[in-house]
Write a protein that holds these residues in place. Structure first.
Motif, PDB file in Angstrom:
ATOM      1  N   ASN A  17       0.818  -1.219   0.000  1.00 56.90           N
ATOM      2  CA  ASN A  17       0.000   0.000   0.000  1.00 56.90           C
ATOM      3  C   ASN A  17       0.849   1.264   0.000  1.00 56.90           C
ATOM      4  O   ASN A  17       0.459   2.271   0.571  1.00 56.90           O
ATOM      5  CB  ASN A  17      -0.966   0.007   1.188  1.00 56.90           C
ATOM      6  N   ILE A  18       1.986   1.213  -0.662  1.00 54.64           N
ATOM      7  CA  ILE A  18       2.909   2.353  -0.622  1.00 54.64           C
ATOM      8  C   ILE A  18       2.493   3.483  -1.558  1.00 54.64           C
ATOM      9  O   ILE A  18       2.886   4.606  -1.380  1.00 54.64           O
ATOM     10  CB  ILE A  18       4.347   1.893  -0.918  1.00 54.64           C
ATOM     11  N   GLY A  19       1.689   3.223  -2.536  1.00 50.96           N
ATOM     12  CA  GLY A  19       1.303   4.287  -3.468  1.00 50.96           C
ATOM     13  C   GLY A  19       1.132   3.724  -4.859  1.00 50.96           C
ATOM     14  O   GLY A  19       0.339   2.822  -5.076  1.00 50.96           O
ATOM     15  N   SER A  20       1.908   4.236  -5.782  1.00 51.79           N
ATOM     16  CA  SER A  20       1.761   3.802  -7.175  1.00 51.79           C
ATOM     17  C   SER A  20       2.227   2.358  -7.348  1.00 51.79           C
ATOM     18  O   SER A  20       2.958   1.807  -6.524  1.00 51.79           O
ATOM     19  CB  SER A  20       2.582   4.708  -8.094  1.00 51.79           C
ATOM     20  N   ALA A  21       1.809   1.766  -8.434  1.00 54.55           N
ATOM     21  CA  ALA A  21       2.183   0.386  -8.737  1.00 54.55           C
ATOM     22  C   ALA A  21       3.694   0.255  -8.902  1.00 54.55           C
ATOM     23  O   ALA A  21       4.287  -0.738  -8.476  1.00 54.55           O
ATOM     24  CB  ALA A  21       1.464  -0.085  -9.998  1.00 54.55           C
ATOM     25  N   LEU A  22       4.327   1.254  -9.488  1.00 54.24           N
ATOM     26  CA  LEU A  22       5.771   1.223  -9.678  1.00 54.24           C
ATOM     27  C   LEU A  22       6.499   1.276  -8.331  1.00 54.24           C
ATOM     28  O   LEU A  22       7.433   0.503  -8.096  1.00 54.24           O
ATOM     29  CB  LEU A  22       6.216   2.386 -10.564  1.00 54.24           C
ATOM     30  N   GLU A  23       6.067   2.158  -7.435  1.00 55.45           N
ATOM     31  CA  GLU A  23       6.679   2.242  -6.108  1.00 55.45           C
ATOM     32  C   GLU A  23       6.481   0.944  -5.339  1.00 55.45           C
ATOM     33  O   GLU A  23       7.385   0.443  -4.686  1.00 55.45           O
ATOM     34  CB  GLU A  23       6.078   3.404  -5.317  1.00 55.45           C
ATOM     35  N   SER A  24       5.281   0.400  -5.421  1.00 58.55           N
ATOM     36  CA  SER A  24       4.966  -0.851  -4.738  1.00 58.55           C
ATOM     37  C   SER A  24       5.845  -1.985  -5.260  1.00 58.55           C
ATOM     38  O   SER A  24       6.395  -2.766  -4.481  1.00 58.55           O
ATOM     39  CB  SER A  24       3.490  -1.190  -4.933  1.00 58.55           C
ATOM     40  N   ALA A  25       6.003  -2.076  -6.569  1.00 56.35           N
ATOM     41  CA  ALA A  25       6.846  -3.109  -7.173  1.00 56.35           C
ATOM     42  C   ALA A  25       8.299  -2.946  -6.734  1.00 56.35           C
ATOM     43  O   ALA A  25       8.980  -3.936  -6.449  1.00 56.35           O
ATOM     44  CB  ALA A  25       6.737  -3.063  -8.695  1.00 56.35           C
ATOM     45  N   PHE A  26       8.777  -1.695  -6.661  1.00 54.38           N
ATOM     46  CA  PHE A  26      10.146  -1.428  -6.232  1.00 54.38           C
ATOM     47  C   PHE A  26      10.360  -1.904  -4.790  1.00 54.38           C
ATOM     48  O   PHE A  26      11.339  -2.591  -4.493  1.00 54.38           O
ATOM     49  CB  PHE A  26      10.457   0.063  -6.343  1.00 54.38           C
ATOM     50  N   VAL A  27       9.445  -1.568  -3.902  1.00 56.18           N
ATOM     51  CA  VAL A  27       9.591  -1.935  -2.490  1.00 56.18           C
ATOM     52  C   VAL A  27       9.473  -3.448  -2.307  1.00 56.18           C
ATOM     53  O   VAL A  27      10.217  -4.045  -1.540  1.00 56.18           O
ATOM     54  CB  VAL A  27       8.578  -1.159  -1.624  1.00 56.18           C
ATOM     55  N   GLU A  28       8.549  -4.079  -3.027  1.00 52.67           N
ATOM     56  CA  GLU A  28       8.439  -5.534  -2.947  1.00 52.67           C
ATOM     57  C   GLU A  28       9.709  -6.205  -3.449  1.00 52.67           C
ATOM     58  O   GLU A  28      10.181  -7.180  -2.863  1.00 52.67           O
ATOM     59  CB  GLU A  28       7.225  -6.023  -3.729  1.00 52.67           C
ATOM     60  N   SER A  29      10.285  -5.682  -4.522  1.00 51.59           N
ATOM     61  CA  SER A  29      11.541  -6.216  -5.048  1.00 51.59           C
ATOM     62  C   SER A  29      12.672  -6.039  -4.043  1.00 51.59           C
ATOM     63  O   SER A  29      13.487  -6.946  -3.844  1.00 51.59           O
ATOM     64  CB  SER A  29      11.887  -5.529  -6.367  1.00 51.59           C
ATOM     65  N   LEU A  30      12.723  -4.880  -3.411  1.00 53.34           N
ATOM     66  CA  LEU A  30      13.734  -4.627  -2.390  1.00 53.34           C
ATOM     67  C   LEU A  30      13.575  -5.591  -1.222  1.00 53.34           C
ATOM     68  O   LEU A  30      14.551  -6.154  -0.725  1.00 53.34           O
ATOM     69  CB  LEU A  30      13.637  -3.177  -1.908  1.00 53.34           C
ATOM     70  N   GLN A  31      12.346  -5.826  -0.802  1.00 54.00           N
ATOM     71  CA  GLN A  31      12.086  -6.757   0.291  1.00 54.00           C
ATOM     72  C   GLN A  31      12.566  -8.163  -0.075  1.00 54.00           C
ATOM     73  O   GLN A  31      13.196  -8.847   0.728  1.00 54.00           O
ATOM     74  CB  GLN A  31      10.601  -6.758   0.621  1.00 54.00           C
ATOM     75  N   GLN A  32      12.303  -8.584  -1.293  1.00 57.05           N
ATOM     76  CA  GLN A  32      12.742  -9.904  -1.747  1.00 57.05           C
ATOM     77  C   GLN A  32      14.268  -9.982  -1.811  1.00 57.05           C
ATOM     78  O   GLN A  32      14.859 -11.002  -1.449  1.00 57.05           O
ATOM     79  CB  GLN A  32      12.143 -10.231  -3.103  1.00 57.05           C
ATOM     80  N   GLY A  56      13.850   6.188   4.968  1.00 58.56           N
ATOM     81  CA  GLY A  56      14.313   7.264   4.109  1.00 58.56           C
ATOM     82  C   GLY A  56      13.243   8.313   3.925  1.00 58.56           C
ATOM     83  O   GLY A  56      12.078   8.101   4.235  1.00 58.56           O
ATOM     84  N   ARG A  57      13.659   9.459   3.409  1.00 58.68           N
ATOM     85  CA  ARG A  57      12.698  10.535   3.140  1.00 58.68           C
ATOM     86  C   ARG A  57      11.822  10.196   1.944  1.00 58.68           C
ATOM     87  O   ARG A  57      10.697  10.638   1.837  1.00 58.68           O
ATOM     88  CB  ARG A  57      13.437  11.836   2.902  1.00 58.68           C
ATOM     89  N   ASN A  58      12.405   9.419   1.021  1.00 62.92           N
ATOM     90  CA  ASN A  58      11.675   8.964  -0.159  1.00 62.92           C
ATOM     91  C   ASN A  58      12.358   7.703  -0.676  1.00 62.92           C
ATOM     92  O   ASN A  58      13.336   7.240  -0.090  1.00 62.92           O
ATOM     93  CB  ASN A  58      11.615  10.060  -1.228  1.00 62.92           C
ATOM     94  N   LEU A  59      11.871   7.168  -1.761  1.00 67.53           N
ATOM     95  CA  LEU A  59      12.429   5.908  -2.276  1.00 67.53           C
ATOM     96  C   LEU A  59      13.831   6.065  -2.846  1.00 67.53           C
ATOM     97  O   LEU A  59      14.533   5.081  -3.037  1.00 67.53           O
ATOM     98  CB  LEU A  59      11.495   5.313  -3.335  1.00 67.53           C
ATOM     99  N   ASP A  60      14.263   7.294  -3.106  1.00 65.03           N
ATOM    100  CA  ASP A  60      15.605   7.534  -3.641  1.00 65.03           C
ATOM    101  C   ASP A  60      16.672   7.598  -2.555  1.00 65.03           C
ATOM    102  O   ASP A  60      17.862   7.611  -2.861  1.00 65.03           O
ATOM    103  CB  ASP A  60      15.634   8.845  -4.439  1.00 65.03           C
ATOM    104  N   SER A  61      16.265   7.692  -1.303  1.00 67.17           N
ATOM    105  CA  SER A  61      17.244   7.882  -0.228  1.00 67.17           C
ATOM    106  C   SER A  61      16.999   6.916   0.923  1.00 67.17           C
ATOM    107  O   SER A  61      16.771   7.320   2.053  1.00 67.17           O
ATOM    108  CB  SER A  61      17.185   9.328   0.287  1.00 67.17           C
ATOM    109  N   LEU A  62      17.031   5.632   0.627  1.00 65.53           N
ATOM    110  CA  LEU A  62      16.756   4.624   1.647  1.00 65.53           C
ATOM    111  C   LEU A  62      18.033   4.154   2.328  1.00 65.53           C
ATOM    112  O   LEU A  62      19.070   4.005   1.692  1.00 65.53           O
ATOM    113  CB  LEU A  62      16.035   3.431   1.023  1.00 65.53           C
ATOM    114  N   ASN A  63      17.929   3.916   3.621  1.00 66.69           N
ATOM    115  CA  ASN A  63      19.028   3.379   4.427  1.00 66.69           C
ATOM    116  C   ASN A  63      18.514   2.174   5.190  1.00 66.69           C
ATOM    117  O   ASN A  63      17.322   2.046   5.445  1.00 66.69           O
ATOM    118  CB  ASN A  63      19.519   4.433   5.433  1.00 66.69           C
TER     119      ASN A  63
END
Length: 82
Positions: A17-32, A56-63
């Motif tokens: 439920n992060i937002g757009s389909a692209l953001e969601s796919a990115f976060v799911e991929s990162l989790q995997q 992070g503040r956004n998906l471009d700056s994750l720690n």
């Protein structure tokens, strides 16, 4: 399974439920990717699993913030995440 959580701009989010389909796919991929890299990591002494918070503040700056029962587990997980 290890505990992986996400916090974007100070707000806890779920990959679904992060937002757009692209953001969601990115976060799911990162989790995997995190799950694959860290695998079933457990402390050999305390038999505990690590906790990983992706912030992070956004998906471009994750720690990654890794916590666990002892420094040995934390360092082992950090090495696997690099």
């Amino acid at each position: 399974m290890i505990d992986i959580s996400f916090e974007i701009n100070g707000r806890k989010v779920s990959p679904r439920n992060i937002g757009s389909a692209l953001e969601s796919a990115f976060v799911e991929s990162l989790q995997q990717s995190i799950t694959k890299a860290v695998g079933s990591a457990r402390c050999p002494e305390h038999d505990q699993k690590p906790k990983i918070k992706v912030k992070g503040r956004n998906l471009d700056s994750l720690n990654f913030e890794v916590s666990g029962c002892c420094e040995q587990l934390i360092e082992n997980v950090k090495k696997k995440l690099k």
